[in-house]
Design a protein around this motif. Structure first.
Motif, PDB file in Angstrom:
ATOM      1  N   ALA A 140       0.839  -1.213   0.000  1.00  0.00           N
ATOM      2  CA  ALA A 140       0.000   0.000   0.000  1.00  0.00           C
ATOM      3  C   ALA A 140       0.870   1.258   0.000  1.00  0.00           C
ATOM      4  CB  ALA A 140      -0.938  -0.013   1.198  1.00  0.00           C
ATOM      5  N   LYS A 141       2.020   1.179   0.661  1.00  0.00           N
ATOM      6  CA  LYS A 141       2.925   2.340   0.688  1.00  0.00           C
ATOM      7  C   LYS A 141       3.409   2.711  -0.703  1.00  0.00           C
ATOM      8  CE  LYS A 141       6.256   2.727   3.800  1.00  0.00           C
ATOM      9  NZ  LYS A 141       7.189   2.452   4.897  1.00  0.00           N
ATOM     10  N   LYS A 142       3.511   1.682  -1.585  1.00  0.00           N
ATOM     11  CA  LYS A 142       3.961   1.946  -2.961  1.00  0.00           C
ATOM     12  C   LYS A 142       2.793   2.324  -3.850  1.00  0.00           C
ATOM     13  CE  LYS A 142       7.505  -1.620  -2.620  1.00  0.00           C
ATOM     14  NZ  LYS A 142       7.677  -3.026  -2.827  1.00  0.00           N
ATOM     15  N   ARG A 143       1.565   2.306  -3.263  1.00  0.00           N
ATOM     16  CA  ARG A 143       0.378   2.601  -4.078  1.00  0.00           C
ATOM     17  C   ARG A 143      -0.335   3.816  -3.484  1.00  0.00           C
ATOM     18  NH1 ARG A 143      -1.906  -1.755  -7.028  1.00  0.00           N
ATOM     19  NH2 ARG A 143      -3.911  -1.074  -6.200  1.00  0.00           N
ATOM     20  N   ARG A 144      -1.653   3.672  -3.191  1.00  0.00           N
ATOM     21  CA  ARG A 144      -2.397   4.841  -2.725  1.00  0.00           C
ATOM     22  C   ARG A 144      -2.522   4.907  -1.209  1.00  0.00           C
ATOM     23  NH1 ARG A 144      -5.472   2.764  -6.637  1.00  0.00           N
ATOM     24  NH2 ARG A 144      -7.348   2.486  -5.380  1.00  0.00           N
ATOM     25  N   GLY A 145      -1.896   3.944  -0.504  1.00  0.00           N
ATOM     26  CA  GLY A 145      -1.825   4.045   0.951  1.00  0.00           C
ATOM     27  C   GLY A 145      -3.087   3.657   1.711  1.00  0.00           C
ATOM     28  N   LEU A 146      -3.877   2.735   1.164  1.00  0.00           N
ATOM     29  CA  LEU A 146      -5.101   2.300   1.856  1.00  0.00           C
ATOM     30  C   LEU A 146      -5.175   0.773   1.855  1.00  0.00           C
ATOM     31  CD1 LEU A 146      -7.978   2.718   3.051  1.00  0.00           C
ATOM     32  CD2 LEU A 146      -8.819   2.889   0.689  1.00  0.00           C
ATOM     33  N   VAL A 147      -5.396   0.184   3.035  1.00  0.00           N
ATOM     34  CA  VAL A 147      -5.565  -1.270   3.129  1.00  0.00           C
ATOM     35  C   VAL A 147      -6.941  -1.582   3.705  1.00  0.00           C
ATOM     36  CG1 VAL A 147      -4.807  -3.375   4.340  1.00  0.00           C
ATOM     37  CG2 VAL A 147      -3.101  -1.817   3.387  1.00  0.00           C
ATOM     38  N   HIS A 148      -7.678  -2.434   3.007  1.00  0.00           N
ATOM     39  CA  HIS A 148      -8.898  -3.013   3.571  1.00  0.00           C
ATOM     40  C   HIS A 148      -8.552  -4.415   4.047  1.00  0.00           C
ATOM     41  CE1 HIS A 148     -11.235   0.145   1.519  1.00  0.00           C
ATOM     42  NE2 HIS A 148     -12.238  -0.205   2.307  1.00  0.00           N
ATOM     43  N   SER A 149      -8.729  -4.698   5.320  1.00  0.00           N
ATOM     44  CA  SER A 149      -8.524  -6.050   5.830  1.00  0.00           C
ATOM     45  C   SER A 149      -9.887  -6.732   5.874  1.00  0.00           C
ATOM     46  CB  SER A 149      -7.901  -5.987   7.224  1.00  0.00           C
ATOM     47  OG  SER A 149      -7.888  -7.289   7.772  1.00  0.00           O
ATOM     48  N   ILE A 150      -9.961  -7.889   5.218  1.00  0.00           N
ATOM     49  CA  ILE A 150     -11.266  -8.557   5.055  1.00  0.00           C
ATOM     50  C   ILE A 150     -11.332  -9.780   5.959  1.00  0.00           C
ATOM     51  CG2 ILE A 150     -12.855  -9.586   3.388  1.00  0.00           C
ATOM     52  CD1 ILE A 150     -12.035  -6.572   2.851  1.00  0.00           C
ATOM     53  N   ASP A 151     -12.393  -9.853   6.766  1.00  0.00           N
ATOM     54  CA  ASP A 151     -12.535 -10.984   7.681  1.00  0.00           C
ATOM     55  C   ASP A 151     -14.004 -11.272   7.928  1.00  0.00           C
ATOM     56  OD1 ASP A 151     -13.586  -9.252   9.704  1.00  0.00           O
ATOM     57  OD2 ASP A 151     -11.544  -8.678  10.260  1.00  0.00           O
ATOM     58  N   LYS A 152     -14.251 -12.149   8.878  1.00  0.00           N
ATOM     59  CA  LYS A 152     -15.629 -12.444   9.289  1.00  0.00           C
ATOM     60  C   LYS A 152     -15.598 -12.457  10.817  1.00  0.00           C
ATOM     61  CE  LYS A 152     -19.844 -13.612   8.117  1.00  0.00           C
ATOM     62  NZ  LYS A 152     -20.773 -12.611   7.587  1.00  0.00           N
ATOM     63  N   ALA A 153     -15.069 -11.331  11.363  1.00  0.00           N
ATOM     64  CA  ALA A 153     -14.793 -11.264  12.801  1.00  0.00           C
ATOM     65  C   ALA A 153     -16.063 -11.249  13.650  1.00  0.00           C
ATOM     66  CB  ALA A 153     -13.928 -10.034  13.099  1.00  0.00           C
ATOM     67  N   ASN A 154     -17.208 -11.053  13.005  1.00  0.00           N
ATOM     68  CA  ASN A 154     -18.464 -11.087  13.773  1.00  0.00           C
ATOM     69  C   ASN A 154     -18.914 -12.527  14.057  1.00  0.00           C
ATOM     70  OD1 ASN A 154     -18.814 -11.344  11.008  1.00  0.00           O
ATOM     71  ND2 ASN A 154     -20.856 -10.440  10.976  1.00  0.00           N
ATOM     72  N   VAL A 155     -18.274 -13.499  13.391  1.00  0.00           N
ATOM     73  CA  VAL A 155     -18.702 -14.899  13.550  1.00  0.00           C
ATOM     74  C   VAL A 155     -17.533 -15.829  13.922  1.00  0.00           C
ATOM     75  CG1 VAL A 155     -19.776 -16.866  12.365  1.00  0.00           C
ATOM     76  CG2 VAL A 155     -20.508 -14.548  11.796  1.00  0.00           C
ATOM     77  N   LEU A 156     -16.355 -15.607  13.325  1.00  0.00           N
ATOM     78  CA  LEU A 156     -15.247 -16.557  13.466  1.00  0.00           C
ATOM     79  C   LEU A 156     -14.164 -16.059  14.425  1.00  0.00           C
ATOM     80  CD1 LEU A 156     -14.686 -17.376   9.662  1.00  0.00           C
ATOM     81  CD2 LEU A 156     -15.982 -18.734  11.323  1.00  0.00           C
ATOM     82  N   GLU A 157     -13.754 -16.945  15.351  1.00  0.00           N
ATOM     83  CA  GLU A 157     -12.666 -16.594  16.277  1.00  0.00           C
ATOM     84  C   GLU A 157     -11.355 -16.359  15.513  1.00  0.00           C
ATOM     85  OE1 GLU A 157     -14.966 -18.717  16.986  1.00  0.00           O
ATOM     86  OE2 GLU A 157     -15.661 -18.249  19.012  1.00  0.00           O
TER      87      GLU A 157
END
Ligand code: NAD
Length: 360
Positions: A179-196
């Motif tokens: 991201a530092k070499k691009r536009r500087g934004l990371v979306h972290s994708i998970d299912k933290a509302n259901v999975l430990e």
């Protein structure tokens, strides 16, 4: 400075698109004063025919002792009847395992002249430039226990989604650095509302983010991400996610751009990275000079950026591709009204011509 690259064309269209990538690499080498030492070896079906094994020891040794691996594609109907362990595709898993390639990077970028090739409306995809960073060696594909058990009424199939602190932190770091070499934004994708395992994923990604204050971090649930990718894909820069979610989301992101023949990928590990187009060996068009070489050539650009930080040289390749498309040249898979149809070799000629003009 000499840089060693293992060149593994593989099967089907692999042996047609690889020479175009090599031409481009040689021009860039001359332009930036770097000697690329290219050594070819067999992999996949071609290696099975020659040695009986999809990933011969000599090929693996070459890959391990190189600074990077450039791969075409493996597989084809000729080898489909072989037992699983002997199939061409085993070579890919072997290379990933042996090189410790834990991060798969797949950009999905739309080339302006190809906007019509996407199944989405032009105003939605115009300008998209997404990089999916998928964890490649952990998660539910490798977690134990797994299996199919007999029960009193039938069977029970099960797999285990498991991630450790180390696995999450190293992939998060790759995403933030990209991201530092691009536009500087990371979306972290998970299912933290259901999975430990996702809860831990989110916690560890936040920890790693503390060292990247110049990058913005956002979290998103995977179901929402699948929806947002087709609703408003321009909101994404880098997406980082698990093996399973990444498998699905990277294909979805790739399809935004309309053609499988256009897209490169990088698999990164501790030392040696592997760079290849996202498509397979395309047996239906192999040997017909019909394959689109752009995904393979763009893999060279990814190699320059991610293996050696040669972003400016990589940009030259991307510009040469863009200009070739702007001039209306197309291979069969991306052909449209008012365009000029070319074969693999001739498309390579046009990109090489543009590149030579750019480095002159
Ligand atoms: P594929 O990607 O080879 O082909 C799917 C379709 O896309 C075909 O119609 C093909 O003609 C077209 N296509 C693919 N690349 C193209 C290009 N560069 N230019 C123009 N058209 C292109 O997928 P498949 O048919 O499912 O698999 C064929 C073989 O490839 C199988 O043996 C499979 O296991 C193998 N495979 C290998 C890899 C790899 O080496 N990384 C990846 C996927 C599939």
């Amino acid at each position: 400075m000499s840089t060693r690259i293992a060149v593994l064309p593989g099967d089907g269209i692999g042996s047609e698109i690889m020479p175009q990538a090599v031409r481009v690499l040689e021009i860039i080498g001359q332009a930036c004063g770097r000697t690329f030492e290219l050594t070819s070896a067999q992999v996949g079906g071609a290696a099975i025919d020659a040695t009986g094994f999809p990933l011969p020891v000599e090929t693996l040794d070459l890959a391990k002792s190189s600074d990077a691996v450039l791969l075409g594609a493996v597989g084809g109907p000729k080898w489909e009847g072989l037992e699983y362990e002997r199939r061409p595709e085993r070579a890919l898993l072997g290379l990933r395992e042996q090189l410790g390639l834990f991060a798969n990077l797949r950009p999905a970028k739309i080339h302006a002249p190809l906007i019509g090739a996407s199944s989405l409306k032009p105003e939605i995809i115009d300008g998209i430039d997404v990089l999916v960073v998928r964890e490649l060696t952990g998660g539910i594909y490798f977690g134990t226990p797994k299996g199919i058990e007999k029960t009193s009424t039938g069977f029970r199939g099960f797999n285990t989604e498991v991630y450790t602190t180390e696995e999450i932190r190293r992939i998060a770091k790759v995403a933030f650095e990209a991201a530092k070499k691009r536009r500087g934004l990371v979306h972290s994708i998970d299912k933290a509302n259901v999975l430990e395992s996702s809860e831990l994923w989110r916690r560890e990604v936040i920890k790693v983010h503390e060292n990247f204050s110049d990058v913005e971090l956002r979290h998103m649930y995977v179901d929402n991400c699948a929806m947002q990718l087709v609703r408003y894909p321009k909101q994404f820069d880098v997406i980082v996610t698990t093996n399973l979610f990444g498998d699905i989301l990277s294909d979805e992101a790739a399809m935004l751009t309309g053609s499988i023949g256009m897209l490169p990928s990088a698999s990164m590990g501790a030392t040696v990275g592997m760079f290849e187009p996202i498509h397979g060996s395309a047996p239906d068009i192999a040997g017909k000079n019909m394959a689109n070489p752009i995904g393979m050539i763009a893999s060279v650009a990814m190699m320059l950026t991610y293996a050696w930080n040669l972003s400016e040289e990589a940009q030259l390749i991307d510009t040469a591709i863009e200009k070739t498309l702007e001039e209306g040249f197309r291979t069969k898979d991306i052909e449209g009204p008012g365009t000029t149809l070319l074969g693999t070799q001739e498309m390579g000629d046009q990109i090489v011509k543009q590149l030579k003009a750019l480095v002159a």
